[in-house]
Design a protein around this motif. Sequence first.
Motif, PDB file in Angstrom:
ATOM      1  N   ASN A   1      -4.606   9.544   2.509  1.00  0.00           N
ATOM      2  CA  ASN A   1      -4.434   8.400   3.413  1.00  0.00           C
ATOM      3  C   ASN A   1      -3.090   7.716   3.149  1.00  0.00           C
ATOM      4  OD1 ASN A   1      -4.627   6.186   5.052  1.00  0.00           O
ATOM      5  ND2 ASN A   1      -6.651   5.570   4.359  1.00  0.00           N
ATOM      6  N   MET A   2      -2.193   7.749   4.147  1.00  0.00           N
ATOM      7  CA  MET A   2      -0.869   7.141   4.006  1.00  0.00           C
ATOM      8  C   MET A   2      -0.799   5.708   4.540  1.00  0.00           C
ATOM      9  SD  MET A   2       1.654  10.224   5.178  1.00  0.00           S
ATOM     10  CE  MET A   2       1.546  11.865   4.479  1.00  0.00           C
ATOM     11  N   VAL A   3      -1.884   5.237   5.139  1.00  0.00           N
ATOM     12  CA  VAL A   3      -1.847   3.926   5.790  1.00  0.00           C
ATOM     13  C   VAL A   3      -1.410   2.813   4.846  1.00  0.00           C
ATOM     14  CG1 VAL A   3      -3.255   2.162   6.925  1.00  0.00           C
ATOM     15  CG2 VAL A   3      -3.476   4.552   7.594  1.00  0.00           C
ATOM     16  N   PRO A   4      -1.946   2.722   3.609  1.00  0.00           N
ATOM     17  CA  PRO A   4      -1.488   1.639   2.721  1.00  0.00           C
ATOM     18  C   PRO A   4       0.012   1.677   2.456  1.00  0.00           C
ATOM     19  CG  PRO A   4      -3.494   2.632   1.857  1.00  0.00           C
ATOM     20  CD  PRO A   4      -3.029   3.503   2.981  1.00  0.00           C
ATOM     21  N   MET A   5       0.577   2.886   2.340  1.00  0.00           N
ATOM     22  CA  MET A   5       2.005   2.990   2.047  1.00  0.00           C
ATOM     23  C   MET A   5       2.856   2.743   3.293  1.00  0.00           C
ATOM     24  SD  MET A   5       1.830   6.152  -0.641  1.00  0.00           S
ATOM     25  CE  MET A   5       0.556   6.984   0.292  1.00  0.00           C
ATOM     26  N   ILE A   6       2.347   3.125   4.458  1.00  0.00           N
ATOM     27  CA  ILE A   6       3.059   2.812   5.698  1.00  0.00           C
ATOM     28  C   ILE A   6       3.095   1.304   5.914  1.00  0.00           C
ATOM     29  CG2 ILE A   6       2.994   3.017   8.210  1.00  0.00           C
ATOM     30  CD1 ILE A   6       1.804   5.816   7.834  1.00  0.00           C
ATOM     31  N   ILE A   7       1.936   0.663   5.738  1.00  0.00           N
ATOM     32  CA  ILE A   7       1.880  -0.793   5.894  1.00  0.00           C
ATOM     33  C   ILE A   7       2.749  -1.473   4.837  1.00  0.00           C
ATOM     34  CG2 ILE A   7       0.369  -2.810   5.731  1.00  0.00           C
ATOM     35  CD1 ILE A   7      -1.847  -1.110   6.955  1.00  0.00           C
TER      36      ILE A   7
END
Length: 284
Positions: A61-67
């Motif tokens: 899951n890349m969402v935390p790093m994108i955000i």
Amino acid sequence: MSLLKSNGFISLLLRLTSLTAGALIILIFAFLVRESWPAFQLGFFKFFTDGTWNPGDGDFNMVPMIIGSLAVAMGAIVIAVPAGVGTAIYMDFYASPWGKRFMRSTIELLAGVPSVIFGFWGLTVIVPLLYQLSPPGANLLGGALVLAVMVVPTVAIFISNGVQSLPASWLIGAEALGLSTASTITKLVLPSIRGSIVSGILISLGRALGETMAVLMVCGNIIKVPTSIFDPIRTLTANIALEMAYALDQHRSALFLSGLLLLLMVFALMAVAQHRALRDSYAP
């Protein structure tokens, strides 16, 4: 005749240089796509719907790093734009000729300082100060502050160049009409250079998104979606730098996919900035 030949050679050299630069960008993009392809085969939406980022268990899951990347970059812009605008306006309208030359030289020098120096400064100065407010100190706010210092020169230079591109007759006319310096700036200068301001913001945002060492040193490197400016975060760039040395197979491919997403975001920002510049150059 010799001058014509010289101009022809220079023109050919510039074209070859431009073509080489364009070819390198295409090759880099193609390389990232090739190395990311195994990750695409896992399913693109997997990288946004998995529970967490844990490559050992097959979670990506890349969402935390994108955000985290977007949050720290936007935070830096929110801080840097007022500072950059103020610096450029003071330099061009209030500073003495000697002060203007000194400030511009200082800004250009600051723009060339290696990012690791800013990161070291943030680690030894900003992080301890923020620790007194909210442990652990290495957090989103620290990264935004360090990035803001890094991109202020870019914003200031773009705005200063925009001011210098204005016809001198405009400023002379404003003075003849009895407008104060403040009124000239707010009613004439800033509206007239809004394209330069937007371009400076977009270019600075692209640099902030692509920064690695500074955010790696001051943001805490915890994979989580931030709920506060005092939360530690990890950016896409920091994640690549931390994990690429030991990544294998799907893990390695996922990191290349992170780089591809980052490159596409920067491409989009540059395209918008270029569009604004072209539109303003043809505006009546």
